[in-house]
Design an enzyme around this catalytic site. Sequence first.
Site, short mmCIF file in Angstrom:
data_model
loop_
_atom_site.label_atom_id
_atom_site.label_comp_id
_atom_site.label_asym_id
_atom_site.label_seq_id
_atom_site.Cartn_x
_atom_site.Cartn_y
_atom_site.Cartn_z
N VAL A 63 36.69 37.50 60.09
CA VAL A 63 35.57 37.77 61.02
C VAL A 63 35.92 38.83 62.07
O VAL A 63 35.03 39.38 62.71
CB VAL A 63 35.08 36.47 61.73
CG1 VAL A 63 34.42 35.52 60.75
CG2 VAL A 63 36.20 35.79 62.52
N ASN A 89 32.24 29.43 64.07
CA ASN A 89 33.22 28.36 64.25
C ASN A 89 34.66 28.84 64.07
O ASN A 89 35.59 28.19 64.56
CB ASN A 89 32.89 27.24 63.25
CG ASN A 89 33.97 26.21 63.15
OD1 ASN A 89 34.07 25.32 64.00
ND2 ASN A 89 34.84 26.32 62.15
N SER A 141 35.33 25.85 73.92
CA SER A 141 36.36 24.80 74.02
C SER A 141 36.43 24.33 75.48
O SER A 141 36.09 25.10 76.39
CB SER A 141 37.71 25.37 73.62
OG SER A 141 38.75 24.50 74.01
N TYR A 154 43.56 32.15 74.50
CA TYR A 154 42.54 31.27 73.90
C TYR A 154 41.46 30.89 74.94
O TYR A 154 40.26 30.99 74.67
CB TYR A 154 43.24 30.03 73.37
CG TYR A 154 42.39 29.03 72.64
CD1 TYR A 154 42.05 29.22 71.30
CD2 TYR A 154 41.96 27.85 73.25
CE1 TYR A 154 41.28 28.27 70.61
CE2 TYR A 154 41.21 26.90 72.58
CZ TYR A 154 40.87 27.12 71.25
OH TYR A 154 40.12 26.18 70.58
N ALA A 155 41.90 30.50 76.13
CA ALA A 155 40.94 30.10 77.18
C ALA A 155 40.06 31.29 77.58
O ALA A 155 38.87 31.12 77.82
CB ALA A 155 41.68 29.54 78.39
N LYS A 158 37.55 31.76 74.78
CA LYS A 158 36.55 30.68 74.76
C LYS A 158 35.62 30.75 75.98
O LYS A 158 34.44 30.38 75.88
CB LYS A 158 37.24 29.32 74.68
CG LYS A 158 38.03 29.11 73.37
CD LYS A 158 37.14 29.18 72.16
CE LYS A 158 37.85 28.90 70.85
NZ LYS A 158 36.99 29.03 69.69
P1 NAP Z 1 41.03 24.88 61.83
O1 NAP Z 1 41.02 23.67 60.99
O2 NAP Z 1 42.29 25.66 61.97
O3 NAP Z 1 39.86 25.80 61.29
C1 NAP Z 1 39.70 27.11 61.68
C2 NAP Z 1 39.14 27.86 60.50
O4 NAP Z 1 38.93 29.23 60.87
C3 NAP Z 1 40.06 27.83 59.31
O5 NAP Z 1 39.35 27.36 58.20
C4 NAP Z 1 40.48 29.28 59.13
O6 NAP Z 1 40.61 29.54 57.74
C5 NAP Z 1 39.35 30.05 59.80
N1 NAP Z 1 39.77 31.33 60.31
C6 NAP Z 1 40.84 31.59 61.09
N2 NAP Z 1 40.91 32.90 61.35
C7 NAP Z 1 39.87 33.48 60.71
C8 NAP Z 1 39.42 34.80 60.59
N3 NAP Z 1 40.06 35.81 61.17
N4 NAP Z 1 38.31 35.05 59.86
C9 NAP Z 1 37.65 34.04 59.25
N5 NAP Z 1 38.04 32.75 59.33
C10 NAP Z 1 39.14 32.49 60.06
O7 NAP Z 1 40.57 24.58 63.32
P2 NAP Z 1 39.44 23.66 63.95
O8 NAP Z 1 40.11 22.78 64.89
O9 NAP Z 1 38.54 23.11 62.93
O10 NAP Z 1 38.66 24.75 64.81
C11 NAP Z 1 37.31 25.13 64.63
C12 NAP Z 1 36.82 25.77 65.92
O11 NAP Z 1 36.80 24.78 66.96
C13 NAP Z 1 37.72 26.89 66.43
O12 NAP Z 1 36.93 27.93 66.97
C14 NAP Z 1 38.51 26.22 67.52
O13 NAP Z 1 38.98 27.13 68.49
C15 NAP Z 1 37.48 25.27 68.09
N6 NAP Z 1 38.04 24.14 68.84
C16 NAP Z 1 38.93 23.28 68.24
C17 NAP Z 1 39.46 22.24 68.99
C18 NAP Z 1 40.45 21.25 68.40
O14 NAP Z 1 41.00 20.44 69.18
N7 NAP Z 1 40.71 21.26 67.10
C19 NAP Z 1 39.09 22.08 70.32
C20 NAP Z 1 38.19 22.97 70.89
C21 NAP Z 1 37.67 24.00 70.13
P3 NAP Z 1 41.57 30.68 57.17
O15 NAP Z 1 42.89 30.51 57.84
O16 NAP Z 1 41.57 30.43 55.71
O17 NAP Z 1 40.89 31.97 57.55
#
Ligand code: NAP
Length: 246
Positions: A63, A89, A141, A154-155, A158
Amino acid sequence: MRLENKVAMITGAGSGIGRETALLFAKEGAKVAITGRTVEKLEEVCRKIDENGGEAIFKSGDVSLREDADEIVKKTMNEFGRIDILVNNAGINKDALVTKMTKDQWNGVIEVDLTGAFNCIQAVVGVMINQESGVIINASSISGIYGNIGQVNYASAKAGLIGLTKTLAKELGKKGVRVNAVAPGFTITPMTSKVPEKILTMMKEKIPLHRLAEPIDIAYAYLYLASDEARYVNGAVLSVDGGLTI
Ligand code: NAP
């Protein structure tokens, strides 16, 4: 079904919150177009949706590259003919204290988490304006609202997404496009899998609901904002954190 006849494009849908969102949206009747960088993960999600009787396509891509965002939009339009929902996402983290953070760590996170959302929005917004309807949801976040030690990149990304959400809610509201953000708390996904058990226990104690979020908890918030039930919700930042930040 809450998303019947809708087409949803979801980024970062190969794992964690994005994967759960793709499965949920398909269950609720949406045709789903997913993206991420790893083909195998996307194939697995599409296969599962297919097995459950839903409809899904994928196009792998990064992305942070505008041309990749254009490609997924092109494929979605070719296959489904419209895009009603965009869930920005995809996200990564590369944590370090400010004294140790490299320029690569800074730029890497800004490019994916903030510029990635901007790229997908620019790629899709013309479609939504032509349709005179659409919903954009951005994954912010609690770090973007309250800050977090070791996450200045990151902060900032976000928090930037919150500015982006509110600005576009104003710009696009009159065109029939709603723009909102979700601010998840600590969620059990691959992103947080390396956090030590001790820290997880400490976090749970601080959360009024006494548990960490599961990906489906966040997916339900995306679902609400994506559905017509949220038709008057625009420019909102919905905290989904078990009460951690109150
Ligand atoms: P995750 O399991 O690591 O999922 C993130 C996804 O984004 C992965 O499937 C990854 O797949 C994809 N991705 C990463 N870089 C990318 C790129 N350059 N282009 C396209 N896809 C990309 O993490 P998650 O926890 O589900 O996070 C989802 C969202 O929620 C994120 O924006 C994260 O910052 C936010 N969030 C998470 C938390 C938490 O505690 N987990 C808290 C607050 C906010 P590939 O590596 O295959 O590309």
